[in-house]
Design an enzyme around this catalytic site. Sequence first.
Site, short mmCIF file in Angstrom:
data_model
loop_
_atom_site.label_atom_id
_atom_site.label_comp_id
_atom_site.label_asym_id
_atom_site.label_seq_id
_atom_site.Cartn_x
_atom_site.Cartn_y
_atom_site.Cartn_z
N SER A 138 7.89 -1.20 -5.53
CA SER A 138 6.71 -0.53 -6.12
C SER A 138 6.79 0.92 -6.41
O SER A 138 7.60 1.33 -5.38
CB SER A 138 5.59 -1.01 -5.33
OG SER A 138 4.32 -0.18 -5.82
N TYR A 151 0.80 -0.86 2.28
CA TYR A 151 1.59 -1.30 1.34
C TYR A 151 2.79 -0.89 0.93
O TYR A 151 3.98 -1.10 0.81
CB TYR A 151 0.75 -1.62 0.15
CG TYR A 151 1.30 -2.23 -1.13
CD1 TYR A 151 1.47 -3.82 -1.12
CD2 TYR A 151 1.86 -1.85 -2.27
CE1 TYR A 151 1.91 -4.43 -2.32
CE2 TYR A 151 2.37 -2.35 -3.43
CZ TYR A 151 2.56 -3.74 -3.16
OH TYR A 151 3.00 -4.15 -4.44
#
Lengths: 245, 433
Positions: A138, A151
């Site tokens: 990501s 995250y």
Amino acid sequence: MQNIVIFGATSAIAESTARIYAERGDRLFLVARNEQRLNDIVADLQIRGAQSVDYLIQDLGELDQLEVCVAKIKDTFQRLDVVLLAHGTLSDQPACEQSLDLTLTELKTNGLSFISLLTLLANEMEEQRTGSLAIISSVAGDRGRQSNYVYGSAKSLVSTFSQGLRNRLSKQNVQVLTIKPGFVDTPMTAHLPKGALWAKPEQLAEGIVNAIEKKKNVVYLPGFWRYIMLIIKHIPEFVFKRLSL
Amino acid sequence: MSKYTSWGCYPKIDQRGVCLADKRGELPATPESFLPYGNGRSYGDSCLNAEGLVVSSQALNHFISFDPQSGLLVCEAGVKLNEILKLVVPHGWFLPVTPGTKFVTVGGAIANDVHGKNHHLEGTFGCHVKSFELLRSDSQRLLCSRDQNAEYFAATIAGLGLTGMITWAEIQLKRVPNPAIKMENIKYQTLNEFFEISKDSDQDWEYTMAWVDCIASGSRLGRGHFTRGNHAGAHQASPKASSKTLQVPLTPPISLINPLTLKAFNWAYYERQRQHTKSAISHYEPFLYPLDSINDWNRIYGRKGFLQYQCSVPETHSYDAIKELLGRIASAGFGSFLAVLKVFGDKPSPGLLSFPSPGATLALDFPFVEGKTLALFKQLDDVVVEAGGRIYPAKDAHMSAELFQQFYPNWRELEVLRDPKISSSMWRRVTQE
């Protein structure tokens, strides 16, 4: 005809990618946790033209099960052409800050499970001396930010691990592709307001298949995120720490 | 900006929404009302619910079964028509009815009972739906067909999403010898000529419609190009689809459609064909979906958005009413480059509030201009009422409660079967006492 393995097959990006391969008549092996939803997807991919669709119900957070999981895939496919790692959860950052358990669970799901699978799969790929490992990381892994650093740090682990793996496996003709999506309009994010930065899962799927075919190393999807992250990465820390990103 | 918008972007509503996770999912248990939402291609406020939520069918995008022998397709309600075509065309099947864009969902096609260029032969989309599942807010799942829960079947087709959320549907596809279209384009001079060509074409041509020059007035009123087509023979080589798509990159602050550009465009578009009749073999995409190759074309109308006016008028008054409507539009001097005229057939729809009825239908886009657009619509409404016609809810953002209730007298039957938790901005507008 290719053998395609997809972990986290019920995610919107994974499913869109699976459809592209199904329409080409490839053979698919899907791994996901939600059995009913996986059944819907299996039927759909068969109708769309997949040569065969096998599947396994598995919570990928159960790390001690992953060795068996990879072995089962190898029972079905002797050769792995494309392996896509697309599972994960959208971590609730404020909740993580209040719970060590939750923080560790998120790191396990979004980080350690990738490391476990990649460790097992890397040896298979190294031996067969061909194939592509496509890993969904990501943009959040490029720099820690207060809004999602749990995250982000899991994805940072995934990005760095795959970078090293790429270095190792390039000698064996194995592609290791690190995919860094930005904001994606999926059912998981349906409640959020959408601006110009949001992309559709179908767009990402095309980008992923394209990057696999072109043997790319790292790809930002959509491509403009490369420039956004270039700027974000170069903001000096003494300025960055004061921002609310 | 909300991703839940209507195609016309008028009225402007900051719509909140959620997503049904899969076809087994439950509708939201919130105190506020909600409305099923497909791909947002309804023009007006029939797909919006300003006071509450919309529930998106975007995750209901799976095929459930397809039988290449019988052409029976079962799919979830969020599947778009373009995906169906991609799947079934190679097997020799085609959509029995399709609107002018392939980017609508199956659920939306049923809820608006959409029609297309072949209405005179095939009727509406609802005529080809065999069954569907309707999810109600009390968690009931009704299997609806002509024989089972028949009253919900009828009320859901053209029911504007108000009876519940369609989760999946079963559709009978149509066998075609060739997906390509053998077409003719006829340049005609007068409105009378339009009706004559249309009458001559009804029997032998599956697809018919005309583009009308809405600027032309006087003796040239109603002139345009009549387009008709049939699926080509099995041995005809099919032309390749153009893979080129254009993108309107942003919404300009003001509409690019104004009296000046409109006049220039309509003149050029009318005169583009020198000869009277031109024949060609066309891929089905440019023939059925000419605007789908321009992504986000609705943006050209600027930030204020646009409205479509689509009405139908009964056969007996067709000529006079269409003439009067075109006359009023031409003298207002503003309209759009997309004015479409077609004669409907008499095949009845199972839908309770279905729009098409025997006669002619006219559809035009208008940029929203303060004080001007709605004033013209008022003038057009008068003509439609006098002719005994009606307005199409899927395209509407202006119809008054009085007009709606006059056009659709059986709206109360739909109101009885409406899910108590479901409402829409349009429904509140057109049912207020």
